[in-house]
Design a protein around this motif. Structure first.
Motif, mmCIF file in Angstrom:
data_model
loop_
_atom_site.group_PDB
_atom_site.id
_atom_site.type_symbol
_atom_site.label_atom_id
_atom_site.label_comp_id
_atom_site.label_asym_id
_atom_site.label_seq_id
_atom_site.Cartn_x
_atom_site.Cartn_y
_atom_site.Cartn_z
ATOM 1 N N ARG A 149 41.510 44.564 -35.159
ATOM 2 C CA ARG A 149 42.042 43.478 -34.334
ATOM 3 C C ARG A 149 42.202 42.211 -35.165
ATOM 4 N NH1 ARG A 149 41.934 44.042 -28.806
ATOM 5 N NH2 ARG A 149 41.342 46.145 -28.180
ATOM 6 N N SER A 150 43.254 41.467 -34.832
ATOM 7 C CA SER A 150 43.546 40.193 -35.484
ATOM 8 C C SER A 150 43.340 39.059 -34.500
ATOM 9 C CB SER A 150 44.995 40.162 -35.976
ATOM 10 O OG SER A 150 45.143 40.990 -37.088
ATOM 11 N N ILE A 151 43.026 37.924 -35.045
ATOM 12 C CA ILE A 151 42.726 36.756 -34.218
ATOM 13 C C ILE A 151 43.989 35.951 -33.927
ATOM 14 C CG2 ILE A 151 42.285 35.112 -36.105
ATOM 15 C CD1 ILE A 151 39.802 34.184 -34.506
ATOM 16 N N GLN A 152 44.032 35.400 -32.739
ATOM 17 C CA GLN A 152 44.960 34.314 -32.447
ATOM 18 C C GLN A 152 44.141 33.236 -31.759
ATOM 19 O OE1 GLN A 152 48.138 34.725 -29.593
ATOM 20 N NE2 GLN A 152 47.259 36.596 -28.763
ATOM 21 N N LEU A 153 44.485 32.008 -32.036
ATOM 22 C CA LEU A 153 43.698 30.871 -31.563
ATOM 23 C C LEU A 153 44.577 29.933 -30.750
ATOM 24 C CD1 LEU A 153 42.000 30.491 -34.992
ATOM 25 C CD2 LEU A 153 40.742 30.986 -32.884
ATOM 26 N N GLY A 154 44.108 29.595 -29.556
ATOM 27 C CA GLY A 154 44.827 28.689 -28.673
ATOM 28 C C GLY A 154 44.216 27.300 -28.741
ATOM 29 N N LEU A 155 45.069 26.308 -28.899
ATOM 30 C CA LEU A 155 44.623 24.918 -28.998
ATOM 31 C C LEU A 155 45.206 24.109 -27.856
ATOM 32 C CD1 LEU A 155 45.451 24.412 -32.797
ATOM 33 C CD2 LEU A 155 43.334 25.310 -31.802
ATOM 34 N N ARG A 156 44.374 23.262 -27.265
ATOM 35 C CA ARG A 156 44.840 22.345 -26.223
ATOM 36 C C ARG A 156 44.088 21.025 -26.379
ATOM 37 N NH1 ARG A 156 41.810 23.902 -20.526
ATOM 38 N NH2 ARG A 156 39.756 23.454 -21.336
ATOM 39 N N GLY A 157 44.481 20.036 -25.610
ATOM 40 C CA GLY A 157 43.769 18.755 -25.576
ATOM 41 C C GLY A 157 43.603 18.132 -26.953
ATOM 42 N N GLN A 158 42.367 17.758 -27.279
ATOM 43 C CA GLN A 158 42.075 17.110 -28.556
ATOM 44 C C GLN A 158 42.353 18.019 -29.743
ATOM 45 O OE1 GLN A 158 41.117 13.850 -29.473
ATOM 46 N NE2 GLN A 158 41.974 13.600 -27.431
ATOM 47 N N ALA A 159 42.183 19.318 -29.560
ATOM 48 C CA ALA A 159 42.471 20.250 -30.652
ATOM 49 C C ALA A 159 43.958 20.202 -31.018
ATOM 50 C CB ALA A 159 42.042 21.666 -30.281
ATOM 51 N N VAL A 160 44.856 20.149 -30.027
ATOM 52 C CA VAL A 160 46.292 20.029 -30.308
ATOM 53 C C VAL A 160 46.586 18.694 -30.980
ATOM 54 C CG1 VAL A 160 48.608 19.850 -29.295
ATOM 55 C CG2 VAL A 160 47.032 21.572 -28.467
ATOM 56 N N PHE A 161 45.950 17.631 -30.496
ATOM 57 C CA PHE A 161 46.152 16.306 -31.093
ATOM 58 C C PHE A 161 45.807 16.349 -32.585
ATOM 59 C CE2 PHE A 161 44.554 12.249 -32.558
ATOM 60 C CZ PHE A 161 45.598 11.400 -32.238
ATOM 61 N N HIS A 162 44.643 16.907 -32.910
ATOM 62 C CA HIS A 162 44.223 16.971 -34.321
ATOM 63 C C HIS A 162 45.108 17.913 -35.121
ATOM 64 C CE1 HIS A 162 40.870 14.311 -33.975
ATOM 65 N NE2 HIS A 162 40.347 15.012 -32.982
ATOM 66 N N TYR A 163 45.515 19.014 -34.511
ATOM 67 C CA TYR A 163 46.419 19.955 -35.173
ATOM 68 C C TYR A 163 47.690 19.234 -35.627
ATOM 69 C CZ TYR A 163 49.568 24.034 -35.544
ATOM 70 O OH TYR A 163 50.460 24.979 -35.973
ATOM 71 N N VAL A 164 48.309 18.521 -34.712
ATOM 72 C CA VAL A 164 49.577 17.847 -34.998
ATOM 73 C C VAL A 164 49.391 16.655 -35.935
ATOM 74 C CG1 VAL A 164 51.441 16.497 -33.924
ATOM 75 C CG2 VAL A 164 50.674 18.645 -32.884
ATOM 76 N N ASN A 165 48.324 15.901 -35.760
ATOM 77 C CA ASN A 165 48.174 14.635 -36.482
ATOM 78 C C ASN A 165 47.296 14.666 -37.724
ATOM 79 O OD1 ASN A 165 49.716 12.731 -34.710
ATOM 80 N ND2 ASN A 165 48.325 13.612 -33.204
ATOM 81 N N ASP A 166 46.391 15.646 -37.829
ATOM 82 C CA ASP A 166 45.412 15.615 -38.926
ATOM 83 C C ASP A 166 45.347 16.890 -39.768
ATOM 84 O OD1 ASP A 166 44.562 13.103 -37.891
ATOM 85 O OD2 ASP A 166 43.201 14.126 -36.500
ATOM 86 N N TRP A 167 45.611 18.035 -39.184
ATOM 87 C CA TRP A 167 45.272 19.295 -39.841
ATOM 88 C C TRP A 167 46.409 19.958 -40.600
ATOM 89 C CZ3 TRP A 167 42.469 21.520 -34.932
ATOM 90 C CH2 TRP A 167 41.268 20.808 -34.743
ATOM 91 N N ILE A 168 47.641 19.652 -40.268
ATOM 92 C CA ILE A 168 48.789 20.306 -40.905
ATOM 93 C C ILE A 168 49.047 19.702 -42.282
ATOM 94 C CG2 ILE A 168 51.296 20.655 -40.778
ATOM 95 C CD1 ILE A 168 50.964 20.814 -37.706
#
Length: 193
Positions: A139-158
């Motif tokens: 099995r492979s992982i997929q990860l769902g991001l919402r709220g603050q996690a999406v904010f950090h994904y878009v603004n800090d992590w990429i």
């Protein structure tokens, strides 16, 4: 917080396979051409990306191909390779809560529901796929991001976003012509987590 991944990874064959370096790990997403073009130009997601929805990232190229139909599903025609900071990805994995309750989690269903409410990160382990979409034994992982996690994904992590739609189309066409594309796939390795 109870970490689902630590408990579950010993229960069956679960692996994170990805393209990664010392600093980054690659995940995949598929969007409409508009969202993808905007993301590539900006280096992160822009105004057409919905920040208020859960967004799913997948380190497995073939699982992404299965999910987006090799770039032929509606509004998933543009396939993006998103390079994230490894430190961010590790934090995402560490704080992920399983999307579905299982009795072998070691917690009650009510405790799990509370964790789901409190967490901005979901985890699903789905059967990995081969080139033709057939399920594999791990099995492979997929990860769902919402709220603050999406904010950090878009603004800090990429770190970088690359539109790989042409590459996907090339592989899809070769596959349709019964050519062996195995050596042309991204070189994924088991990721330590």
């Amino acid at each position: 917080m109870w970490n689902e991944i630590e408990v579950r990874k010993s229960l069956d064959k679960r692996e994170i396979r990805a393209v990664y370096t010392e600093e980054t790990i690659r995940v995949y997403q598929a969007y409409s051409k508009l969202i993808a073009q905007e993301a590539v130009l900006k280096g992160t997601f822009g105004e057409h990306f919905k920040m208020d929805r859960m967004t799913w990232i997948k380190p497995s190229f073939l699982w992404m191909m299965y999910r987006c139909g090799w770039g032929e599903k509606e509004n998933q025609e543009a396939v993006l390779a998103v390079d994230l900071k490894r430190s961010a990805f590790d934090e995402i994995v560490k704080n992920a809560v399983l999307s579905h309750y299982c009795s072998d989690m070691g917690i009650t269903k009510d405790e799990w529901k509370e964790q789901i409410k409190q967490s901005d990160i979901r985890c699903q382990w789905d059967p990995e796929r081969d080139i033709y979409g057939n399920a594999l034994e791990y099995r492979s992982i997929q990860l769902g991001l919402r709220g603050q996690a999406v904010f950090h994904y878009v603004n800090d992590w990429i770190v970088r976003i690359t539109d790989i739609s042409d590459y996907v189309k090339e592989l899809r066409d070769k596959k349709r012509n019964h050519m062996d594309i195995a050596l042309l796939l991204p070189k994924e390795r088991v990721y330590p987590y």
